[in-house]
Design an enzyme around this catalytic site. Structure first.
Site, PDB file in Angstrom:
ATOM      1  N   ILE A 253       1.057  -1.156   0.065  1.00 56.80           N
ATOM      2  CA  ILE A 253      -0.023  -0.033   0.042  1.00 56.80           C
ATOM      3  C   ILE A 253       0.997   1.186  -0.096  1.00 56.80           C
ATOM      4  O   ILE A 253       0.824   2.156  -0.991  1.00 56.80           O
ATOM      5  CB  ILE A 253      -0.720   0.021   1.311  1.00 56.80           C
ATOM      6  CG1 ILE A 253      -1.900  -1.116   1.229  1.00 56.80           C
ATOM      7  CG2 ILE A 253      -1.825   1.371   1.141  1.00 56.80           C
ATOM      8  CD1 ILE A 253      -2.576  -1.515   2.652  1.00 56.80           C
TER       9      ILE A 253
ATOM     10  N   ASP B  31      11.672   2.869   5.012  1.00 61.34           N
ATOM     11  CA  ASP B  31      11.250   1.189   4.844  1.00 61.34           C
ATOM     12  C   ASP B  31      12.442   0.514   5.060  1.00 61.34           C
ATOM     13  O   ASP B  31      13.368   0.881   4.805  1.00 61.34           O
ATOM     14  CB  ASP B  31      10.676   0.978   3.590  1.00 61.34           C
ATOM     15  CG  ASP B  31       9.987  -0.268   3.549  1.00 61.34           C
ATOM     16  OD1 ASP B  31       8.717  -0.291   3.281  1.00 61.34           O
ATOM     17  OD2 ASP B  31      10.565  -1.387   4.071  1.00 61.34           O
TER      18      ASP B  31
ATOM     19  N   GLY C  73       8.621  -4.807   2.580  1.00 55.50           N
ATOM     20  CA  GLY C  73       8.633  -3.928   1.394  1.00 55.50           C
ATOM     21  C   GLY C  73       9.616  -4.382   0.353  1.00 55.50           C
ATOM     22  O   GLY C  73      10.618  -5.064   0.768  1.00 55.50           O
TER      23      GLY C  73
ATOM     24  N   LEU D  79       2.483   3.266   7.837  1.00 60.47           N
ATOM     25  CA  LEU D  79       1.995   2.024   7.338  1.00 60.47           C
ATOM     26  C   LEU D  79       3.121   0.948   7.582  1.00 60.47           C
ATOM     27  O   LEU D  79       2.667  -0.475   7.285  1.00 60.47           O
ATOM     28  CB  LEU D  79       1.825   2.162   5.736  1.00 60.47           C
ATOM     29  CG  LEU D  79       0.668   3.031   5.349  1.00 60.47           C
ATOM     30  CD1 LEU D  79       0.711   4.487   5.356  1.00 60.47           C
ATOM     31  CD2 LEU D  79       0.138   2.457   3.745  1.00 60.47           C
TER      32      LEU D  79
ATOM     33  N   TYR E  92      -1.735 -10.527  15.240  1.00 64.99           N
ATOM     34  CA  TYR E  92      -1.709  -9.587  14.436  1.00 64.99           C
ATOM     35  C   TYR E  92      -2.872  -8.427  14.686  1.00 64.99           C
ATOM     36  O   TYR E  92      -2.373  -7.375  14.798  1.00 64.99           O
ATOM     37  CB  TYR E  92      -1.996 -10.188  13.115  1.00 64.99           C
ATOM     38  CG  TYR E  92      -1.891  -8.824  11.910  1.00 64.99           C
ATOM     39  CD1 TYR E  92      -1.132  -8.285  11.639  1.00 64.99           C
ATOM     40  CD2 TYR E  92      -3.167  -8.997  11.481  1.00 64.99           C
ATOM     41  CE1 TYR E  92      -1.258  -7.333  10.755  1.00 64.99           C
ATOM     42  CE2 TYR E  92      -3.722  -8.091  10.383  1.00 64.99           C
ATOM     43  CZ  TYR E  92      -2.834  -7.095  10.383  1.00 64.99           C
ATOM     44  OH  TYR E  92      -2.826  -6.061   9.115  1.00 64.99           O
TER      45      TYR E  92
ATOM     46  N   LYS F 139      -2.139  -4.553  16.111  1.00 63.79           N
ATOM     47  CA  LYS F 139      -2.436  -3.507  15.302  1.00 63.79           C
ATOM     48  C   LYS F 139      -3.433  -2.554  15.935  1.00 63.79           C
ATOM     49  O   LYS F 139      -3.583  -1.569  15.881  1.00 63.79           O
ATOM     50  CB  LYS F 139      -3.200  -3.980  13.762  1.00 63.79           C
ATOM     51  CG  LYS F 139      -2.066  -4.562  12.725  1.00 63.79           C
ATOM     52  CD  LYS F 139      -1.257  -3.766  12.361  1.00 63.79           C
ATOM     53  CE  LYS F 139      -1.765  -2.557  11.404  1.00 63.79           C
ATOM     54  NZ  LYS F 139      -0.623  -1.626  11.081  1.00 63.79           N
TER      55      LYS F 139
ATOM     56  N   ARG G 286     -15.794 -11.059   1.336  1.00 67.04           N
ATOM     57  CA  ARG G 286     -14.874 -10.059   2.026  1.00 67.04           C
ATOM     58  C   ARG G 286     -14.940  -8.943   1.262  1.00 67.04           C
ATOM     59  O   ARG G 286     -15.234  -8.665   0.030  1.00 67.04           O
ATOM     60  CB  ARG G 286     -13.449 -10.680   1.340  1.00 67.04           C
ATOM     61  CG  ARG G 286     -12.866 -11.878   2.358  1.00 67.04           C
ATOM     62  CD  ARG G 286     -12.532 -11.381   3.887  1.00 67.04           C
ATOM     63  NE  ARG G 286     -12.200 -12.397   4.567  1.00 67.04           N
ATOM     64  CZ  ARG G 286     -13.104 -13.403   4.997  1.00 67.04           C
ATOM     65  NH1 ARG G 286     -14.240 -13.479   5.051  1.00 67.04           N
ATOM     66  NH2 ARG G 286     -12.504 -14.455   5.893  1.00 67.04           N
TER      67      ARG G 286
ATOM     68  N   ARG H 197     -10.972 -22.080   8.460  1.00 68.50           N
ATOM     69  CA  ARG H 197      -9.965 -21.899   9.399  1.00 68.50           C
ATOM     70  C   ARG H 197     -10.567 -21.220  10.711  1.00 68.50           C
ATOM     71  O   ARG H 197     -11.493 -20.246  10.484  1.00 68.50           O
ATOM     72  CB  ARG H 197      -8.885 -20.844   8.992  1.00 68.50           C
ATOM     73  CG  ARG H 197      -8.239 -21.240   7.533  1.00 68.50           C
ATOM     74  CD  ARG H 197      -7.484 -20.359   6.902  1.00 68.50           C
ATOM     75  NE  ARG H 197      -7.972 -19.122   6.737  1.00 68.50           N
ATOM     76  CZ  ARG H 197      -7.492 -18.406   5.688  1.00 68.50           C
ATOM     77  NH1 ARG H 197      -6.380 -18.802   4.869  1.00 68.50           N
ATOM     78  NH2 ARG H 197      -7.775 -17.059   5.363  1.00 68.50           N
TER      79      ARG H 197
HETATM   80  N1  UDP Z   1      -8.830 -18.019   1.088  1.00 69.75           N
HETATM   81  C1  UDP Z   1      -9.060 -18.866   0.470  1.00 69.75           C
HETATM   82  N2  UDP Z   1      -7.706 -19.603   0.051  1.00 69.75           N
HETATM   83  C2  UDP Z   1      -6.450 -19.333   0.525  1.00 69.75           C
HETATM   84  C3  UDP Z   1      -6.626 -18.297   1.185  1.00 69.75           C
HETATM   85  C4  UDP Z   1      -7.740 -17.432   1.643  1.00 69.75           C
HETATM   86  O1  UDP Z   1      -9.964 -19.193  -0.078  1.00 69.75           O
HETATM   87  O2  UDP Z   1      -5.486 -20.135   0.105  1.00 69.75           O
HETATM   88  C5  UDP Z   1     -10.008 -17.206   1.375  1.00 69.75           C
HETATM   89  C6  UDP Z   1     -10.071 -16.835   3.146  1.00 69.75           C
HETATM   90  O3  UDP Z   1     -10.996 -18.099   3.519  1.00 69.75           O
HETATM   91  C7  UDP Z   1     -10.998 -15.621   3.244  1.00 69.75           C
HETATM   92  C8  UDP Z   1     -10.338 -14.839   2.037  1.00 69.75           C
HETATM   93  O4  UDP Z   1      -9.832 -15.654   1.128  1.00 69.75           O
HETATM   94  O5  UDP Z   1     -12.152 -15.797   2.981  1.00 69.75           O
HETATM   95  C9  UDP Z   1      -9.513 -13.614   2.241  1.00 69.75           C
HETATM   96  O6  UDP Z   1      -8.425 -14.236   2.980  1.00 69.75           O
HETATM   97  P1  UDP Z   1      -7.060 -13.348   3.410  1.00 69.75           P
HETATM   98  O7  UDP Z   1      -6.109 -14.298   4.146  1.00 69.75           O
HETATM   99  O8  UDP Z   1      -6.493 -12.750   2.229  1.00 69.75           O
HETATM  100  O9  UDP Z   1      -7.797 -12.299   4.325  1.00 69.75           O
HETATM  101  P2  UDP Z   1      -8.709 -12.493   5.897  1.00 69.75           P
HETATM  102  O10 UDP Z   1      -9.072 -13.776   5.825  1.00 69.75           O
HETATM  103  O11 UDP Z   1      -7.877 -11.777   6.774  1.00 69.75           O
HETATM  104  O12 UDP Z   1      -9.867 -11.448   5.328  1.00 69.75           O
END
Ligand code: UDP
Length: 331
Positions: A12, A31, A36, A76, A144, A148, A212, A265
């Site tokens: 970003i 940085d 980065g 950032l 994490y 943050k 998402r 997960r």
């Molecule tokens: N995701 C997926 N396969 C992967 C990694 C992530 O389907 O190998 C999905 C995950 O379940 C989530 C979305 O992609 O719904 C975004 O995941 P990311 O880790 O990018 O962001 P976050 O879960 O923190 O929103």
């Protein structure tokens, strides 16, 4: 204006540096090149309004020296990714909390007027309020997210006590060209793009029906600039589209080599959807790039991920073992 961007060579940050330069600001990019990458800012290196300092935010003296006469700090720099934060929480505390403290202390010492912080919407955790507003109850699910959030609260508090104008942007799922390829398992875009380039199946988590709130990085860079100049401060502001997209839709847009389903997960929400009303009201910002346009922009630049790690389902299982073990017990 003269501005300092911590994490300016990151995903970003590098987009923000470009936008700031385009608008005529003098930019100091700070940085440590850990997450980065120098290639992210290669196009700016010879610009007379751009200066690069390779340093960590854990070096307070360097921060202090680098931020003399700066009008705005865009903070950032930070450690991202869930899995390493579960395995090494101290590192995350050091960088995301102590590092943020160093930034705001440098701002205080140098009488810097304004600081804009890149906060994470992961602080909301498993919410049931959609669209999620900034006042929603917080429930960080892993170090994490927690660190943050602690960085955010430190900056806002210092802002209130010491009269520094702080705004905190809670970023939803930022995606776009140059999203990180640092080898850590995380960020679905990086995982899927590397899989596509290697002609491998996409590892879809759960049913793929989870959604998402994906926000395009160019739009996010604009939100930062507005937060650096807007009249209000002391504000927490969601940077979201309020228009979430499913992983299955992403799979169809990326048009790869089939899918393989992997387990859902722990601690992972089925939906993220940020209320963006406040961003509109305070910053006059709303996302302009549609998901379809943004994904196409990534695909135009797909070679960027040619050396990125390609994750297989068995490697993901191994990598996320501690995540399942530690966070699974809370469910
Ligand atoms: N995701 C997926 N396969 C992967 C990694 C992530 O389907 O190998 C999905 C995950 O379940 C989530 C979305 O992609 O719904 C975004 O995941 P990311 O880790 O990018 O962001 P976050 O879960 O923190 O929103």
């Amino acid at each position: 204006m003269k501005v300092l961007v911590t994490g300016g060579a990151g995903f970003i940050g590098s987009h923000l540096c470009s936008e700031l330069i385009n608008c005529g600001d003098e930019v100091i990019c700070y940085d440590n090149l850990e997450d980065g990458q120098i290639q992210n800012i290669q196009h700016l290196i010879n610009n007379e309004k751009f200066k690069f300092i390779e340093e960590t935010i854990l070096n307070f003296e360097a921060l202090l020296e680098s931020s003399v006469d700066v009008d705005v700090i865009y903070h950032l720099a930070g450690k991202a990714d869930i899995v390493p934060s579960v395995n090494n929480p101290k590192l995350y505390f050091d960088v995301n909390v102590t590092g943020s403290f160093n930034v705001i202390e440098a701002a205080r010492a140098n009488n810097i007027k304004r600081v804009v912080y890149a906060a994470s919407s992961s602080c909301y955790g498993l919410v049931d309020e959609y669209p999620t507003t900034e006042t929603c109850a917080l429930s960080p699910e892993y170090p994490y997210a927690q660190t943050k959030l602690m960085g955010e609260s430190c900056l806002l508090h210092w802002g209130k006590v010491y009269g520094i104008e702080v705004n905190s942007l809670r970023l939803f799922n930022v995606y776009g060209p140059r999203s990180r390829t640092n080898g850590a398992y995380g960020s679905v875009m990086g995982v899927f793009l590397a899989q596509k380039l290697a002609s491998k199946k996409f590892t879809v988590v759960g049913s793929g029906e989870q959604v998402r709130d994906f926000v395009y990085v160019g739009d996010v860079a604009k939100a930062f600039m507005k937060a650096g100049k807007c009249k209000k401060f002391g504000e927490i502001i969601n940077i979201a589209t309020n228009n979430p997209q499913s992983i299955n839709h992403l799979v169809s847009l990326l048009d790869g080599y089939g899918v393989e389903f992997i387990p859902k997960r722990p601690g992972e929400p089925d939906r993220t959807q940020g209320d963006s009303t406040k961003a509109k009201e305070i910053l006059g910002w709303s996302a302009e790039t549609t998901f379809e346009e943004g994904v196409q922009l990534i695909l135009n630049d797909i070679d960027y991920w040619k050396d990125a790690r390609v994750w297989s389902s068995s490697e993901i299982k191994k990598e996320t073992e501690s995540w399942f073990k530690l966070l699974g017990k809370n469910e």
